[in-house]
Design a protein around this motif. Structure first.
Motif, PDB file in Angstrom:
ATOM      1  N   GLU A   8       0.859  -1.182   0.000  1.00 24.82           N
ATOM      2  CA  GLU A   8       0.000   0.000   0.000  1.00 24.82           C
ATOM      3  C   GLU A   8       0.890   1.225   0.000  1.00 24.82           C
ATOM      4  O   GLU A   8       1.739   1.384   0.888  1.00 24.82           O
ATOM      5  N   LYS A  15      -4.899   7.539  -1.153  1.00 24.16           N
ATOM      6  CA  LYS A  15      -4.301   6.230  -1.383  1.00 24.16           C
ATOM      7  C   LYS A  15      -3.808   6.257  -2.824  1.00 24.16           C
ATOM      8  O   LYS A  15      -4.588   6.435  -3.757  1.00 24.16           O
ATOM      9  N   THR A  18      -2.332   0.362  -4.496  1.00 19.97           N
ATOM     10  CA  THR A  18      -2.369  -0.824  -3.644  1.00 19.97           C
ATOM     11  C   THR A  18      -2.427  -2.058  -4.538  1.00 19.97           C
ATOM     12  O   THR A  18      -3.023  -2.014  -5.614  1.00 19.97           O
ATOM     13  N   LYS A  75       3.288  -7.623   4.559  1.00 22.60           N
ATOM     14  CA  LYS A  75       2.553  -6.424   4.162  1.00 22.60           C
ATOM     15  C   LYS A  75       3.494  -5.238   4.234  1.00 22.60           C
ATOM     16  O   LYS A  75       4.130  -4.991   5.269  1.00 22.60           O
ATOM     17  N   SER A  77       3.854  -1.170   3.899  1.00 23.05           N
ATOM     18  CA  SER A  77       3.164   0.118   3.904  1.00 23.05           C
ATOM     19  C   SER A  77       4.177   1.203   3.616  1.00 23.05           C
ATOM     20  O   SER A  77       5.213   1.284   4.278  1.00 23.05           O
ATOM     21  N   LEU A  79       4.219   5.136   3.571  1.00 21.66           N
ATOM     22  CA  LEU A  79       3.455   6.300   3.999  1.00 21.66           C
ATOM     23  C   LEU A  79       4.260   7.536   3.636  1.00 21.66           C
ATOM     24  O   LEU A  79       5.235   7.865   4.315  1.00 21.66           O
TER      25      LEU A  79
END
Length: 124
Positions: A8, A15, A18, A75, A77, A79
């Motif tokens: 993501e 967003k 993803t 996973k 991420s 950011l």
């Protein structure tokens, strides 16, 4: 089928992307890092620069303006303060920004404009 990890990419305002990837390469304060399925847990600060997400359909490239990267339990991420997908970058505008930065002898602005242009044109 290759093993994949869930990714993501999120900016402060949206967003961005993803999906599933086989590897993600990003620039951190400790240097470039490549994350593949099964990588050790990771938390790091992102530097300004490209993030390359390799998917079964081909690469997804974004330019991130700082932020954090975190990996755990397969996973990832990302950011980012600001994130621009390569196809969202206006090449003509990036070229103008680079010329202005050069004319102003603003080294920091020149580096950022050049990076935007490289990501937009796929020459990163």
């Amino acid at each position: 089928m290759l093993a994949e990890l869930h990714v993501e990419l999120v900016a402060a305002d949206r967003k961005v992307w993803t999906g599933e990837a086989t590897i993600v390469v990003a620039r951190t304060v400790s240097g470039d890092v490549g994350i593949m399925p099964g990588h050790q847990p990771l938390l790091s600060v992102l530097e300004f620069g490209p993030v390359t997400i390799r998917t079964a359909d081909g690469p997804v490239v974004a330019l991130v303006h700082g932020g954090f990267i975190s990996f755990a339990d397969n996973k990832l991420s990302i950011l980012a303060e600001i994130a621009e997908l390569a196809e969202e970058i206006d090449v003509e505008r990036a070229e103008r920004e680079l010329e202005v930065a050069k004319a102003d002898a603003d080294a920091q602005a020149e580096l950022k404009a050049a990076a935007r242009l490289r990501v937009a044109t796929g020459t990163y």
